[in-house]
Scaffold this motif. Structure first.
Motif: not given
Lengths: 1059, 552
Positions: B1-19
């Motif tokens: 459930x979404x309550x246990x989805x805690x996004x990481x902070x201060x970082x980027x994922x791969x798909x943010x870097x392909x531009x």
């Protein structure tokens, strides 16, 4: 007046001899006879009898017209009839099937310390505490060993909700402390219980108390820093410097001691840029040139006189510490309410000038009956917390491994004075004395650093009893923590190396907000001989989200602390900030207890937890446990054994989880932008960078909960009519799926590898608690309370085919003492086994032969020389190589125990407390600095060196004092540094006097007690360092003593008043 | 459930870097690793593993400081040592960052232009080749991994059985073919930097013909990324001034900067190598030039070096202040010396840049251990400090500065070209190149001056001829030693010439008499030409996959 008589009995109906019976508010009093009978004169109208006896709860009885008053006293001790608070429920120990220990509040308050957790040391069988003497120090608290490679701290529960630290609690506010040790007890906390659970409950007040009960508890004391290690005086140090040079065939010359056959003690260590000045100087002319403010390095000019009498650096560094604690408690209640208000202040000044811990707290606990079957309540504490000057990471525990000011006291040569001739700091800027900084100067500057923490923590709850025996409870709790701090870096001019000409400065602050929402239902009912106790619940929480900001820089125009802010720095580094979303958990749990005639009891517990630490695939873990107890003493075949009062056999088996040792981001593949690690001045500007992105973490979406399987067999026995209680547990805890950051090939680069579930570990042990109480003669009551724990910790699997943890290899100036390897405990020591010193040139020649002869009596060894270490050739290949390194001992104690001894005589009581730790080793790496010449040559030399090897003094284990720092001297990890760390400490001796009630009452007080205590009275140990209690950076890295803060003697005086 | 989805902070994922910005940024991170993030063992200056291992200097300072470096200077390194492990990890971090760029390029968004993709790819390959070049000459055989392999995809199982030279050549060749000649970002590798590195790669493999052909092109046409035609600076000492970063002689250099907020962006690998206790730097007295190296600056009556190594003879050895305190008198050596000595080495009585004369023992942390000399080439001047081109380092002293550490400079190219000419071209051309380098050193206006006169008896002349190949080889090799001293070249040159055993033992034999504590008993054997592969990697991956170098 009239006469009242009666009998004082215990719960078994036996007479209690020697009980004290008094009439409240008068001087009248008597003592029961050998059968428990008494007779006393009381006023005609009314009056209250107070009956007390050691080991029993005090009873007050309001007198009416009766002339016969028989009293039954309830046991009062860590004994079997007590109540245990497990967080979600309150159980009777008599009915429990798990391994549970309790600690009396009295034991928590005996010795004042910054955090209550330090007082658990030796009080609970199966619980070990290693801490430091720094004010506000954290503690390594482990329940039944070390379950994992990290994250082994027990879960701490305060008034039902989990907290990260209990350093904000005032011990006087605590009503009960319960330690849940095995799965059957702790599994109700399921996924987070693998390391045990410590449940604190604060005072609540009593309904219908009628009277407001006000108490004051105060304690005030001093800490004596004691003696440092014995270091050579200036003359001896000069002569031994010559010995070292001579032993190495080096020319006899030194910047201070001149050149020639005998060293010359200079009159001045430094005059401007001259070192080792003999003779007088024109002090006024020098004063004119004096400069300790720069502005550039070349401008500095100091005159440092030799302290020929020798400086006792430890004495100069330390001071008498103080501690005071004042607590006010207000307790009471009406028909439909109860409350407790606690106000407290604690202020502890350490033995180092900059070290201080302060806590000011207000606690308000209340409960109201809204209706007959609905209650609401809250437990709230507001706290101001300040921990200053604490050294070392891991909340101060790492200090023992650091090159800190304590080590500084043993690195500074005795010939250096604390100050130069004109008031500035003296130090190693005078050539030839190594490079350490002046520890006194460090401490004085450290006093400028401050931090401020404001915490609000607590919970609100509602309890409803919709039908009889069923209680629904809902609680929402939280912690808000706001922190701010600043630190100054002083210009260091008195050292050889650390010269920095300007002030530096930093500020940081942030907040965390964590919350817990808990809903439970309990149903408890007896059907004839059958008893049922059911609990179901749900819990959701976030450990704490928030942000931190930090800014720093240097070079303010003025060093005036009132001037310096971030804005007034000439050079400012970019400010940084961190965002933290916290970690979430969602859990469902249930427990069922069935008992038959209180003779057969069976308990089942199950809990399902989910955590945001894990990816979707393995987010939830299920942790069941079962346990059973059999009360043998109720069986007919036991009836004949009169000496058995109560005997219960318990057994439990279950699983618990742990997720502490995995980074919250473990499941993700991540990239980061960081000035230092991914930025580059691609445009060649010499004035800044262009930002870049590097892969910072490799994700593992499949990580899952660590699981520990606990087996426990125990007995709870009460014998000889309650005079002897025995609680004994045999246990084993097997941890599997241990999360470990298994190293990955370096061809992947420097991105952090993910934790994977690979390891296993076994802990086993025996927990014993024996309590015996009674009387010597008629008037002296005694109580012995002995706890003991045997522990064996072993790594049984690491994963990836590894035989040791590759990533834990702390280095201390080239010596790597620790290897966490298969088959041994965590943080085991590792290195070469010293079999002796090279005694003859023939032995040396043999060892220097280039070709190895397998099985040679004297194997080939690099750097062999007279008086140097001879290592054991363990694989017998005739040559000493890295393969000959071996296990050298473990810092994990095989046995820890406490002995609490209490005597009462009339209104006096005497308490003695001993703690022992046996079978642990300490790696005394501080000897690398003090017992070997080459490491920062010229720094202080230990007196021990006088017993070093010489052709005339061969019967020693201390190697020849020489310049060489090669393979066969101090530069390798070897058994030379490993010492027996066992110790027995007389930790506390206190004497108290309770003023007679009558006297107290005359002063309008209900209770008045004064007490005095001496702490850390005596330590019996063979350990050669300052103190044998040595903590460390982590469970995989502790027991190494470089700059350990010693436990030293403390004297306290206290006052307890009830109004 | 979404309550246990805690996004990481201060970082980027791969798909943010392909531009394009993400791809450019990951390329920047690959460049950033050139500085090795200030690691003293693996930094680009190679002061420890190139210069000290080559006998230019010893570890210096106090024996207790930097103990992990002691096995390097004593040639006692073993597979569990820290230094080789750090070097291995640091270089592979560079390889991995370059691979990360190339891997992201495969998933580049449609908006990224082909020309940008080609350039970014070529720069990444240049950086990857640089790190493999470093791995090759330090370890020889290491696993070869490129952007097509990763975690969970077999990277743990790659054996070290592939010759790296063809891979390195291919990457440099690709960079040479694609990269532009110039760029406004002067720190980028350009076409000619790739050509120079490729030619150096040929030379290491003794492919003299390929090397010579390429060197000819470079010397004729080469220009810096900033557009300057390759040329020697008029003054040798100007090479070491921050103001001359990216000069006409700087073919490829690691860009250093202060004021970024992290010392990692300055040339932090040098942070230990300043003067102990006093300015400049105040820390920590490492990297002390050897007696033997100082002696090699002795020249003869014609101002030529003593190619027969007779510079160590008592009559030729340079007079030192070993064992003499600063307040005791010392007279300077009066014999003829190559003027580059006093640009390379700090010694008593000679002005230490603009800080005033070196005071001898009082500027040395522990003279009995490290000898009387100080390093000089990477030390900042008083003027540079005043201009804000230095920064406070990790221990609170000013030891970071903005001076670029050069990977290849034009003098290096000329001398490499001379080597190639000797083997497959003309001795005359070799003589010409060598004399170009020497000629710059004869510039009297660049002599270190004291009280209005040259600070020592500087005597340097040009070679009139190279009579034989043997003589030419000796002359060119000696010239590399003097010209490039203390710049991290020496050890690798000795090894590729096959002179390592003889030259290093000659140095040890001479210096260990004077520094018995630090060097006594040390011997160099041929297997020490390579580092051992880190034991922890072999323990992790398996002996069957990673084969250890001989002798470890």
């Amino acid at each position: 007046q009239k006469s009242v008589s009666g009998k004082v009995s215990d719960s078994k109906g036996e007479g209690v001899p020697g009980a004290s019976i008094s009439v409240k508010g008068t001087t009248a009093g008597t003592i029961s006879d050998a059968e428990g009978n008494y007779k006393i004169n009381v006023p005609n109208a009314g009056g209250t009898l107070v009956i007390s006896s050691i080991g029993y709860k005090t009873v007050e009885i309001t007198l009416g017209n009766q002339t016969t008053v028989d009293v039954t006293l309830e046991d009062d001790a860590a004994s079997l009839d007590e109540v245990v608070v497990t967080g979600y429920s309150v159980d009777k120990r008599r009915e429990s099937t798990g391994a549970i220990s309790t600690v009396k509040t009295r034991d928590l308050t005996t010795v004042p310390s910054a955090s209550v957790e330090q007082q658990l040391q030796g009080r609970v069988a199966g619980l070990t505490v290693v801490t430091t003497s720094q004010p506000g120090s954290g503690s390594q608290i482990r329940v039944r060993g070390f379950g994992a490679f990290g994250g082994n701290a027990p879960l701490m529960i305060v008034d039902g909700f989990p907290v990260g630290d209990v350093n904000y609690l005032n011990p006087e506010d605590i009503e009960s402390t319960t330690v849940l040790k095995d799965a059957s007890a702790a599994s109700i906390y399921g996924a987070r219980a693998a390391n045990g659970v410590i449940v604190y409950t604060t005072k609540k007040g009593k309904k219908n108390a009628k009277k407001l009960n006000v108490t004051y508890d105060g304690v005030f004391g001093f800490t004596d820093p004691g003696q440092g290690q014995k270091m050579m005086n200036p003359q001896d140090q000069a002569e031994w410097t010559w010995t070292a040079l001579r032993n190495s065939g080096a020319p006899l010359t030194h910047p201070q001691y001149g050149s020639g056959a005998t060293p010359i003690i200079p009159d001045y260590l430094k005059v401007g840029n001259r070192s080792g000045v003999v003779g007088t100087i024109d002090i006024e002319a020098e004063r004119a040139k004096y400069n300790i403010t720069g502005p550039t390095i070349g401008d500095y000019y100091q005159v440092i006189k030799a302290n020929k009498a020798g400086t006792d650096w430890y004495k100069e560094l330390t001071q008498t510490g103080t501690i005071q604690r004042h607590s006010l408690g207000f307790e009471g209640g009406g028909d439909a309410s109860r409350f407790f208000v606690g106000l407290s202040l604690q202020d502890q000044q350490g033995i180092l000038a900059s070290q201080r811990a302060k806590r000011i707290a207000m606690r308000v606990n209340t409960e109201f009956d809204l209706f007959k079957n609905v209650r609401i309540g809250e437990n709230i504490q507001l706290t101001f917390l300040q921990i200053l000057g604490r050294q070392g990471g891991n909340n101060g525990l790492q200090s023992s491994q650091d090159e800190n000011d304590i080590l500084g006291a043993f690195r500074s040569p005795t010939i250096i004075p604390v100050r130069d001739e004109f008031g500035g700091w003296a130090g190693t800027t005078a050539l030839g004395f190594g490079q350490g900084s002046n520890p006194v100067a460090n401490q004085q500057a450290g006093k400028l650093n401050k931090n401020y923490n404001a915490l609000a923590s607590g919970n609100f709850y509602i309890e409803v009893d919709p039908i009889k025996d069923l209680t629904l409870r809902s609680s929402i709790g939280g912690t808000f923590n706001n922190f701010y701090g600043w630190g100054y870096g002083r210009p260091i001019y008195e050292t050889l190396e650390n010269k920095s000409v300007v002030w530096s400065y930093n500020e940081s602050g942030g907040f965390r907000l964590g919350w817990t929402f808990t809903n439970t239902a309990t149903y408890k009912k007896k059907f004839g001989a059958h008893g049922i106790d059911l609990l179901v619940g749900q819990e959701a929480l976030n450990t704490g989200f928030g942000k931190d900001m930090r800014a720093d820089g240097r070079a303010p125009f003025s060093g005036d602390p009132n001037y310096i802010t971030i804005s007034t720095l000439d050079i400012r580094n970019p400010a940084t900030s961190v965002k933290d979303n916290g970690i979430t958990f969602n859990s469902y749990f249930g427990r069922a207890i069935y008992s038959f005639k209180d003779r057969y009891i069976i308990t089942g517990v199950i809990r399902r937890d989910g955590s945001s630490r894990f990816g979707q695939n393995n987010r939830y873990g299920v942790f069941p446990a079962v346990s059973a107890a059999w009360r043998l003493s109720d069986e007919s075949f036991m009836k004949g054994l009169a000496w058995v009062t109560d005997l219960k056999v318990r057994g439990g088996y279950g699983t618990m989880g742990n997720s502490n040792n995995v980074a919250p981001a473990n499941q993700f593949n991540l990239y980061e932008q960081n000035v230092g690690t991914s930025g580059y001045d691609i445009n060649g500007t010499n004035g800044g960078i262009v930002g870049g992105f590097r892969q910072s973490r490799i994700g593992n979406p499949n990580a899952k909960w660590e699981t520990s399987i606990t087996k426990n067999i125990g007995i709870d026995g009460s014998f000889l009519k309650g005079k002897l209680d025995v609680i004994l547990d045999l246990w084993q805890k097997d941890t599997k799926d241990l999360l470990y950051t298994l190293p990955i090939t370096q061809t992947v680069g420097s991105a952090t590898a993910p934790s994977v579930n690979v390891g296993t570990m076994v802990n086993k042990g025996i927990d014993i608690q024996v309590i015996t109480r009674g009387k010597f003669g008629a008037e002296v009551g005694y109580e012995f309370d002995v706890t003991g724990s045997f522990l064996d910790n072993k790594i049984t699997q690491i994963g990836g085919g590894l035989t040791y943890l590759l990533d834990v290899n702390p280095g201390f100036r080239g010596v790597n003492p620790i290897r966490n390897q298969l088959g041994y405990s965590l943080s085991s020591f590792y290195g070469y086994q010293v079999v002796g010193l090279f005694q003859t040139q023939e032995e040396v020649n043999e060892a220097l032969k280039p070709t190895a002869t397998p099985g040679a009596a004297i194997p080939t060894q690099t750097g062999a020389g007279l008086g140097r270490f001879r290592y054991a050739d363990l694989n017998g290949d005739g040559t000493i190589t890295a393969d000959d390194r071996t296990y050298l001992g473990s810092p994990v104690a095989k046995f820890t125990g406490g002995l609490n001894f209490r005597l009462t005589y009339k209104n006096f009581d005497l308490l003695a407390y001993f703690y022992t730790s046996i079978g642990n080793k300490i790696y005394n790496i501080s000897k690398r600095f003090t017992d070997f010449y080459p490491l920062f040559a010229g720094s202080a030399i230990s007196e021990r060196v006088k017993d070093s090897w010489t052709p005339e003094n061969r019967d020693t284990n201390i190697p020849r004092f020489e310049q060489n720092d090669g393979f066969s001297t101090g530069s390798q990890s070897s058994s030379f540094y490993v010492e027996d760390g066992s110790y027995l400490r007389f930790q506390n001796l206190s004497i108290g006097y309770n003023f007679p009630t009558t006297l107290a009452n005359k002063m309008k007080l209900s209770r008045l007690r004064v007490h005095a205590a001496v702490n850390n009275l005596l330590t019996v140990t063979k350990y050669g360092g300052l103190d044998p209690q040595v903590a460390g950076a982590a469970d995989t890295n502790f027991g190494v003593d470089l700059g350990n803060f010693p436990m030293t003697r403390q004297v306290t005086f206290g006052l307890n008043v009830g109004f | 459930d979404s309550f246990l989805e805690v996004p990481p902070t201060g970082t980027l994922s791969k798909d943010q870097l392909t531009g394009l910005p993400g791809l450019e940024g990951s390329l920047i991170a690959a460049y950033a690793q050139l500085s090795a993030l200030s690691q003293t063992h693996s930094g680009p200056s190679n002061w420890l593993i190139g210069s000290i291992r080559g006998g230019d200097a010893n570890k210096g300072t106090d024996p207790g400081d930097g103990t992990e470096m002691i096995p390097i200077q004593r040639y006692e390194y073993v597979s569990t040592d820290q230094v080789a492990g750090n070097v291995y990890a640091s270089y592979f971090d560079g390889v991995a960052r370059a691979n990360s760029v190339l891997s992201l390029l495969k998933e580049a968004q449609a908006s990224v232009k082909d020309a940008d993709k080609a350039r970014i790819s070529a720069e990444a390959r240049f950086i990857r080749a640089h790190f493999y070049f470093q791995l090759k000459r330090n370890f020889n055989m290491v696993p070869y991994v490129d952007e097509n392999i990763g975690v969970g995809n077999g990277i743990e199982k790659v054996k070290n059985d592939t010759d790296l030279w063809p891979k390195i050549e291919a990457d440099f060749k690709a960079a040479y073919d694609v990269l532009p000649e110039t760029s406004s970002s002067v720190g980028r590798a350009n076409k000619w930097a790739a050509a120079s590195y490729l030619a150096k790669t040929y030379l290491y493999q003794k492919k003299y013909a390929e090397a010579k052909a390429l060197f000819d092109l470079i010397i004729a046409n080469g220009k810096t990324t900033g557009g300057r035609k390759y040329a020697l600076l008029p003054k040798y000492s100007d090479l070491y001034r921050v103001a001359n970063d990216n000069n006409s002689e700087s073919i490829f250099a690691v860009q250093a900067t202060v004021k970024s907020g992290s010392g990692n962006n300055a040339n932090g690998d040098l942070q230990l190598n300043f003067i102990q206790g006093v300015d400049p730097g105040t820390c920590c007295g490492f990297f002390q030039p050897s007696f033997e190296f100082v002696n090699s600056f002795r020249t003869d009556a014609n101002g030529l070096p003593l190619l027969d190594n007779s510079y160590n003879a008592p009559a030729n050895a340079v007079k030192t202040d070993m064992g003499i305190k600063s307040d005791q008198p010392f007279t300077l050596d009066a014999g003829p010396l190559d003027p580059r000595l006093d640009h390379s080495i700090g010694r008593r009585g000679i002005p230490f840049l603009d800080w005033g004369p070196h005071t001898g023992a009082s500027m040395i942390r522990n003279q009995p251990n490290g000898g009387p000399y100080s390093p000089k080439k990477y030390i900042f001047t008083k003027a540079e400090k005043a201009a804000g081109l230095t920064e406070t380092g990790g221990w609170g002293h000013q030891t970071y500065n903005a001076y670029n550490v050069t990977i290849i400079r034009f003098a290096d190219v000329l001398l490499m070209a001379a080597e190639a000419e000797i083997e497959v071209g003309s001795l005359a051309k070799a003589l010409e190149y060598t004399n170009m380098v020497r000629g710059r050193a004869t510039n009297a206006s660049d002599f270190v001056m004291l009280n209005g006169a040259p600070a020592a008896n500087y005597k340097i002349g040009l070679y009139s001829s190279f009579p034989t190949k043997e003589y030419a080889r000796a002359a060119v090799r000696f010239e590399r030693r003097i010209e490039l001293g203390m710049e991290g070249y020496r050890f690798y040159d000795l090894v590729r010439w096959g002179e390592d055993v003889e030259a290093i033992n000659r140095y040890l034999k001479y210096d260990q008499v004077l520094l018995p504590g630090a060097l006594g008993g040390a011997v160099y054997t041929a297997n020490k030409a390579l580092f051992p592969l880190p034991q922890s990697q072999i323990d992790l991956i398996g002996k069957d996959i990673l084969k250890q170098n001989p002798g470890y």
